[in-house]
Design a protein around this motif. Structure first.
Motif, PDB file in Angstrom:
ATOM      1  N   TYR A 159       0.844  -1.191   0.000  1.00 32.66           N
ATOM      2  CA  TYR A 159       0.000   0.000   0.000  1.00 32.66           C
ATOM      3  C   TYR A 159       0.881   1.243   0.000  1.00 32.66           C
ATOM      4  O   TYR A 159       1.954   1.258   0.616  1.00 32.66           O
ATOM      5  N   ALA A 160       0.426   2.268  -0.689  1.00 35.10           N
ATOM      6  CA  ALA A 160       1.023   3.589  -0.593  1.00 35.10           C
ATOM      7  C   ALA A 160       0.038   4.485   0.134  1.00 35.10           C
ATOM      8  O   ALA A 160      -1.162   4.202   0.167  1.00 35.10           O
TER       9      ALA A 160
ATOM     10  N   ILE B 296      -5.451   8.467   2.822  1.00 39.06           N
ATOM     11  CA  ILE B 296      -5.872   7.595   1.732  1.00 39.06           C
ATOM     12  C   ILE B 296      -4.814   6.520   1.507  1.00 39.06           C
ATOM     13  O   ILE B 296      -3.625   6.828   1.352  1.00 39.06           O
ATOM     14  N   SER B 297      -5.248   5.271   1.490  1.00 39.49           N
ATOM     15  CA  SER B 297      -4.352   4.150   1.202  1.00 39.49           C
ATOM     16  C   SER B 297      -4.619   3.643  -0.217  1.00 39.49           C
ATOM     17  O   SER B 297      -5.777   3.401  -0.581  1.00 39.49           O
ATOM     18  N   ILE B 298      -3.568   3.483  -0.993  1.00 37.98           N
ATOM     19  CA  ILE B 298      -3.672   3.042  -2.375  1.00 37.98           C
ATOM     20  C   ILE B 298      -2.998   1.678  -2.514  1.00 37.98           C
ATOM     21  O   ILE B 298      -1.792   1.540  -2.283  1.00 37.98           O
ATOM     22  N   TYR B 299      -3.795   0.698  -2.889  1.00 42.05           N
ATOM     23  CA  TYR B 299      -3.269  -0.652  -3.090  1.00 42.05           C
ATOM     24  C   TYR B 299      -2.670  -0.768  -4.481  1.00 42.05           C
ATOM     25  O   TYR B 299      -3.230  -0.249  -5.462  1.00 42.05           O
ATOM     26  N   TYR B 300      -1.526  -1.462  -4.588  1.00 33.22           N
ATOM     27  CA  TYR B 300      -0.915  -1.647  -5.906  1.00 33.22           C
ATOM     28  C   TYR B 300      -0.196  -2.988  -5.978  1.00 33.22           C
ATOM     29  O   TYR B 300       0.092  -3.630  -4.955  1.00 33.22           O
TER      30      TYR B 300
ATOM     31  N   SER C 220      -8.250  -0.186  -2.455  1.00 32.14           N
ATOM     32  CA  SER C 220      -7.839   1.128  -1.965  1.00 32.14           C
ATOM     33  C   SER C 220      -8.932   1.737  -1.093  1.00 32.14           C
ATOM     34  O   SER C 220     -10.045   1.205  -0.992  1.00 32.14           O
ATOM     35  N   SER C 221      -8.620   2.861  -0.484  1.00 36.72           N
ATOM     36  CA  SER C 221      -9.547   3.494   0.464  1.00 36.72           C
ATOM     37  C   SER C 221     -10.843   3.922  -0.200  1.00 36.72           C
ATOM     38  O   SER C 221     -10.855   4.460  -1.312  1.00 36.72           O
ATOM     39  N   GLN C 222     -11.943   3.695   0.504  1.00 36.64           N
ATOM     40  CA  GLN C 222     -13.210   4.330   0.186  1.00 36.64           C
ATOM     41  C   GLN C 222     -13.232   5.682   0.903  1.00 36.64           C
ATOM     42  O   GLN C 222     -12.813   5.786   2.051  1.00 36.64           O
ATOM     43  N   THR C 223     -13.718   6.701   0.215  1.00 33.17           N
ATOM     44  CA  THR C 223     -13.634   8.045   0.776  1.00 33.17           C
ATOM     45  C   THR C 223     -14.935   8.523   1.401  1.00 33.17           C
ATOM     46  O   THR C 223     -15.030   9.686   1.809  1.00 33.17           O
TER      47      THR C 223
END
Length: 287
Positions: free
Chosen positions: A3-4, A9-13, A63-66
């Motif tokens: 994750y970044a 906000i967390s972004i999965y990659y 990734s994060s839901q906002t």
């Protein structure tokens, strides 16, 4: 799972291909999760020595839901989503990188170019527009009917998969290339099982609908780029791709007469070669 992080906000990659190859961050379009990049196409890029980094945009996938399910108004803009991409690059400690985006991902790509020109070696921009406006739509109602096809809220998994297939068909309408419904159905099941949050799609839509790029800044860039667009795209007119190519002075323009809003399998090899050539130009210009 990598994750970044961009603030809260967390972004999965995910990463594929040679670790010592030039890095290509790949950005999916509206509602699409990273699994929307076909493994076969990604493998073509990897076989050419490119390290691919695929990410789930905020509000889809892992990734994060906002927001909550009842929050569907605008919560962020394309600039915020561009910052998510930079968070992934920073997490991978990439001083510079190459970038590829399709549809909404192409809008995010352009925003990254404008906001972080010193970080980008090259760009591949696929079937998108330089801003959200009727002048770039294929038809007068593209922004409404086409953009929302198949995006009703489903009451169960089977219905969600059916709606996903209808959405894919809307992207392929009038295409000269065959539509693989079985493959689309498998992808629909996979995306449902990873994350089914239609409210997140609407927040993405709100961000996309307010997209307005500083075209003057884009026009000052000299990095190598390739623009790919289909003449039969049901959403964005080829005029949009032509305009982006005019702005990016060091770009190649590829318009495909039979292509809709899609990456057709018969063109995978050609697209991979375009990307590889563009990346090589970018890496060479960096010295």
């Amino acid at each position: 799972m990598p994750y970044a992080h961009n603030g809260d906000i967390s972004i999965y990659y995910e990463k594929y291909g040679p670790v010592d190859g030039p890095a290509l961050i790949m950005i999916e379009g509206y509602t699409a999760q990273l699994v929307g990049w076909d493994k076969g196409f990604v493998q073509k890029l990897n076989d050419l020595g490119i390290q691919t980094i695929l990410l789930d945009n905020r509000d889809v996938g892992l990734s994060s839901q906002t927001g909550t399910p009842d929050q569907t108004d605008k919560a962020y803009d394309i600039t915020d989503m561009a910052n998510d991409v930079l968070a992934v690059a920073d997490a991978e400690k990439l001083k510079t990188f190459n970038i590829m985006g399709e549809s909404m991902g192409g809008m995010i790509t352009q925003e990254v170019l404008v906001d972080y020109p010193d970080r980008i070696s090259s760009a591949v921009i696929m079937f998108t527009a330089p801003s959200w406006g009727k002048e770039w739509m294929s038809t007068a109602d593209s922004a409404e009917s086409g953009n929302n096809a198949g995006l009703d809220v489903a009451s169960n998994r089977d219905q969600a998969i059916d709606l996903f297939v209808s959405r894919e068909k809307a992207c392929h309408v009038n295409s000269a290339y065959p539509f693989n419904e079985e493959k689309a159905r498998q992808l629909g099941a996979l995306t449902y099982d990873r994350c089914y949050r239609p409210d997140g799609w609407r927040r993405q839509q709100a961000a996309t609908n307010s997209f307005s790029l500083d075209q003057n800044k884009l026009g000052k860039l000299t990095l190598p780029a390739a623009i790919i667009h289909g003449r039969r795209d049901p959403f964005f007119s080829p005029k949009a791709g032509i305009r982006i190519s005019q702005l990016l002075r060091n770009s190649e323009l590829h318009i495909y007469s039979g292509m809709a809003h899609e990456i057709p399998e018969p063109l995978w090899d050609e697209f991979a070669q375009i990307a590889s050539r563009t990346i090589q130009r970018g890496e060479s210009s960096r010295g």
